[in-house]
Design an enzyme around this catalytic site. Sequence first.
Site, PDB file in Angstrom:
ATOM      1  N   SER A 146       0.842  -1.209   0.121  1.00  0.00           N
ATOM      2  CA  SER A 146      -0.089   0.019   0.141  1.00  0.00           C
ATOM      3  C   SER A 146       0.767   1.258  -0.045  1.00  0.00           C
ATOM      4  O   SER A 146       1.681   1.388  -0.920  1.00  0.00           O
ATOM      5  CB  SER A 146      -1.012  -0.016   1.253  1.00  0.00           C
ATOM      6  OG  SER A 146      -2.114   1.021   1.042  1.00  0.00           O
TER       7      SER A 146
ATOM      8  N   ASP B 124      -8.674  -6.919  -4.674  1.00  0.00           N
ATOM      9  CA  ASP B 124      -8.307  -5.513  -4.225  1.00  0.00           C
ATOM     10  C   ASP B 124      -8.828  -4.509  -5.242  1.00  0.00           C
ATOM     11  O   ASP B 124      -8.264  -4.296  -6.281  1.00  0.00           O
ATOM     12  CB  ASP B 124      -6.749  -5.333  -4.179  1.00  0.00           C
ATOM     13  CG  ASP B 124      -6.268  -4.121  -3.685  1.00  0.00           C
ATOM     14  OD1 ASP B 124      -7.075  -3.171  -3.385  1.00  0.00           O
ATOM     15  OD2 ASP B 124      -5.044  -3.815  -3.605  1.00  0.00           O
TER      16      ASP B 124
ATOM     17  N   HIS C  16      -7.836  -5.245  -0.277  1.00  0.00           N
ATOM     18  CA  HIS C  16      -6.574  -4.720  -0.242  1.00  0.00           C
ATOM     19  C   HIS C  16      -5.625  -5.264   0.836  1.00  0.00           C
ATOM     20  O   HIS C  16      -4.412  -5.181   0.771  1.00  0.00           O
ATOM     21  CB  HIS C  16      -6.929  -3.162  -0.155  1.00  0.00           C
ATOM     22  CG  HIS C  16      -5.565  -2.212  -0.010  1.00  0.00           C
ATOM     23  ND1 HIS C  16      -4.718  -2.125  -0.995  1.00  0.00           N
ATOM     24  CD2 HIS C  16      -5.210  -1.416   0.879  1.00  0.00           C
ATOM     25  CE1 HIS C  16      -3.726  -1.492  -0.789  1.00  0.00           C
ATOM     26  NE2 HIS C  16      -4.099  -0.976   0.469  1.00  0.00           N
TER      27      HIS C  16
END
Length: 382
Positions: A158, A324, A357
């Site tokens: 991320s 995601d 995610h």
Amino acid sequence: MEIDKNSVGLVKKQFFTFAEPPNEFIFENGQKLGPITLAYETYGTLNRDKTNCILVLHALTGDSHAAGYYREDSPTPGWWENMIGPSKAIDTNKFFVVCSNVIGGCMGSTGPGSIDPKTNKPYGLRFPLVTIGDMVRAQKRLIEHLKIDKILAVIGGSMGGMQALEWSVRYPEMVNGAILIATTSKHSAMAIAFNEVARQAIMNDPNWNNGDYYNSVPPVHGQAVARMIGHVTYLSDTALRKKFDRNIQRGFHPTSSFETNFQVSNYLKYQGEKFVSRFDANSFLYLTRATDYFNLAETHGDGSIVQALSKAKAKFLVVSFSSDWLYPTYQSKEMVKAMKKNGIEVNFCEIQIDYGHDSFLVPNPKLSSLVKAFLEKLSSEI
């Protein structure tokens, strides 16, 4: 509590302070600040040649505590305990692992909640705007402090992946390898939109007081809503359906009120309340803005991601997750395509998984195997 033999065990948060006046740190927007402190942790042992350093870069609301326990009775270990430790994917029997809390954060590093030595009050919104580049430039100072000239691999998921990308392009001579997990070279309009709604929830809380809330009641309601919004983007339709579906809280009977009734509603409410107790609202504003403004192509390539990545000399492992929808696989493929156009050695894998995610935080044999093999190959080539 008995600590698992494959854990790094008991660890200690350390602090590195630099940029003492008059040699303040200059942010990318031109503002100066100093002194600056970075909180960090290390696991494993640096070898004699200093060639086995792995720099782990945390996500938006993460911190330097990536593995191990602060006390024997600690209820939970570091956020990447499943990946870092003896014989794990990031093997501390072989590698020296460093993880620091980013500048602008609130978990030991200098950020908007830190005390300004000039006023003896928290910086609040007087803290300079932070970029991903600023985070990486501050981390470089830490790596230099540790007397490490070259990093075997930078790795992050991320926002951590954004930092790993920035490292590989800004300091190409220092990075042998980069592992990018569930990340992107720039935010989509949808990602920016969710962040903006979350920021507005905080800034419209009457207790936010234009960021000056440190000696009064903080904007807990707005911050909790902001976390609830963000948390939805970290999950997936399949994960929510499997875990909660449309289930009603046990013992709940519908009334005309709007109290929490669905199990998924109660879960999000819990996540919001938990977040408020550990994170600073202003740091959330600053860090989400940093991710929104991150655009590798614009910063390093005059608008071209191919040109930006032409600066990189590292070998890459890029991993995405099928569920995601915050940073979908097509964004990873765009980076991989640009790398290949530059003749960069890159391995790519989309992992089929339902957790969305946040899948990089969940124990996953496939991800562990990919990371372990990539690091071992890098190490064998040194």
